[in-house]
Design an enzyme around this catalytic site. Structure first.
Site, PDB file in Angstrom:
ATOM      1  N   GLY A 103      13.627  -8.629   0.288  1.00  0.00           N
ATOM      2  CA  GLY A 103      12.685  -8.587   1.396  1.00  0.00           C
ATOM      3  C   GLY A 103      13.121  -9.337   2.642  1.00  0.00           C
ATOM      4  N   LYS A 122       4.992  -3.831  -6.297  1.00  0.00           N
ATOM      5  CA  LYS A 122       4.496  -5.212  -6.295  1.00  0.00           C
ATOM      6  C   LYS A 122       2.964  -5.217  -6.133  1.00  0.00           C
ATOM      7  CE  LYS A 122       8.975  -6.778  -4.678  1.00  0.00           C
ATOM      8  NZ  LYS A 122       9.738  -7.751  -3.871  1.00  0.00           N
ATOM      9  N   SER A 165      16.726  -5.526  -0.441  1.00  0.00           N
ATOM     10  CA  SER A 165      16.851  -4.946   0.901  1.00  0.00           C
ATOM     11  C   SER A 165      17.631  -3.635   0.910  1.00  0.00           C
ATOM     12  CB  SER A 165      17.494  -5.960   1.866  1.00  0.00           C
ATOM     13  OG  SER A 165      16.670  -7.103   2.014  1.00  0.00           O
ATOM     14  N   GLU A 182      19.228  -8.571  -8.745  1.00  0.00           N
ATOM     15  CA  GLU A 182      18.543  -8.788  -7.482  1.00  0.00           C
ATOM     16  C   GLU A 182      18.788 -10.210  -6.996  1.00  0.00           C
ATOM     17  OE1 GLU A 182      14.863  -5.909  -6.933  1.00  0.00           O
ATOM     18  OE2 GLU A 182      14.339  -7.654  -8.103  1.00  0.00           O
ATOM     19  N   GLU A 212      10.216 -13.039  -8.673  1.00  0.00           N
ATOM     20  CA  GLU A 212       8.885 -13.480  -8.253  1.00  0.00           C
ATOM     21  C   GLU A 212       8.062 -13.943  -9.446  1.00  0.00           C
ATOM     22  OE1 GLU A 212       9.069 -10.434  -4.465  1.00  0.00           O
ATOM     23  OE2 GLU A 212       7.769  -9.954  -6.159  1.00  0.00           O
ATOM     24  N   ASN A 220       9.422  -0.601  -7.034  1.00  0.00           N
ATOM     25  CA  ASN A 220       8.501  -1.668  -7.419  1.00  0.00           C
ATOM     26  C   ASN A 220       7.509  -1.884  -6.283  1.00  0.00           C
ATOM     27  OD1 ASN A 220       7.215  -3.979  -8.295  1.00  0.00           O
ATOM     28  ND2 ASN A 220       8.974  -5.325  -8.019  1.00  0.00           N
ATOM     29  N   HIS A 264      11.387 -10.431 -13.128  1.00  0.00           N
ATOM     30  CA  HIS A 264      11.617 -10.376 -11.680  1.00  0.00           C
ATOM     31  C   HIS A 264      11.578 -11.799 -11.127  1.00  0.00           C
ATOM     32  CE1 HIS A 264      10.981  -9.479  -7.421  1.00  0.00           C
ATOM     33  NE2 HIS A 264      11.412  -8.256  -7.675  1.00  0.00           N
TER      34      HIS A 264
END
Length: 249
Positions: free
Chosen positions: A169, A11, A209, A163, A95, A9, A93
């Protein structure tokens, strides 16, 4: 047997110059024994599909609208994604859920539209650090699975990615036992809802990660069929290490 999958991904990263990373990745893996998927930003989708043509790399989108067409300025439909050459799309996702307020029913509508257009829907689920600390992880994941996955799902059109939000991240990674607990839970829920045949055929990815240094041990965990990778997928060298780890399991 479920074919393992390494999905990247990108992003909101990458311009035309980044397409060379796809070409480099294809050279490193001319005949991969696992599926490889790159999900670049929408502006690169068609060019990425062209760059990946005749390679072992597939291209996917990062989101689509819940409607097939209409007055939705700035949005992209599932059919538009397929028109670019995409074969999959990431949905739900964290986000998108956090930054855009997407709810389970929004993700479900998008997944339904994506599947109708012939795309594989990668539906993301995951808990926050507060929810993990409150021992609510499985309740949260269960609710997301029930609310986000449409009834038409099969092992061909559905992929689920776990996730944990707090690991995306941040460099923090759940223990192998924690990853295994959630993946086993997801598998059991899918089997209960769709039957053993479909439930066992859906691929489950871990994301958060993931990097070459920890990929091998993560891929050895029960019901982990691959990874949804963020930052480490932007460079062919880094993503290649993760793919090699997946191929070696």
């Amino acid at each position: 047997m479920r074919r393992r999958l390494a999905a990247g991904n990108w992003k909101m990263n990458g311009t035309g110059a980044a397409l060379s990373e796809i070409e480099s990745l294809a050279l490193k893996h001319p005949s991969p024994s696992v599926d490889i998927l790159i999900c670049p930003p929408a502006t690169l989708l068609h060019r990425a599909a062209v760059a990946a043509e005749s390679t072992g790399i597939a291209i996917g989108g990062q989101d689509c609208h819940g409607e097939s067409f209409g007055a939705h300025t700035g949005d992209v439909s599932a059919e538009m994604l397929t028109d670019t050459g995409a074969t999959a799309v990431i949905l739900g996702h964290s986000e998108r859920r956090v930054d855009h307020g997407e709810q389970n029913e929004d993700v479900r509508a998008k997944a339904r539209t994506a599947m109708d257009a012939g795309l594989k829907a990668i539906i993301c689920v995951g808990e926050s650090l507060e929810q993990r600390d409150a021992a609510n992880t499985l309740d949260i994941i269960g609710g997301q699975l029930s609310g986000s996955i449409p009834d038409q799902s099969t092992g061909e059109n559905l992929i689920v990615a776990y996730e944990p939000i707090w690991a995306i991240g941040t460099g923090k990674v759940p223990t192998l036992e924690e990853i295994g607990e959630v993946h086993d839970f997801i598998r059991a829920r899918l089997e209960r809802r769709f039957g053993e045949g479909v439930g066992r055929s859906v691929r489950l990815l871990y994301g958060g990660s993931v990097k070459p240094s920890n990929a091998t041990e993560i891929f050895g965990v029960s019901n982990v069929d691959g990874a949804l990778v963020g930052g480490a997928s932007l460079k062919a060298e880094d993503f290649s290490g993760i793919i090699q780890a997946l191929e070696s399991v």
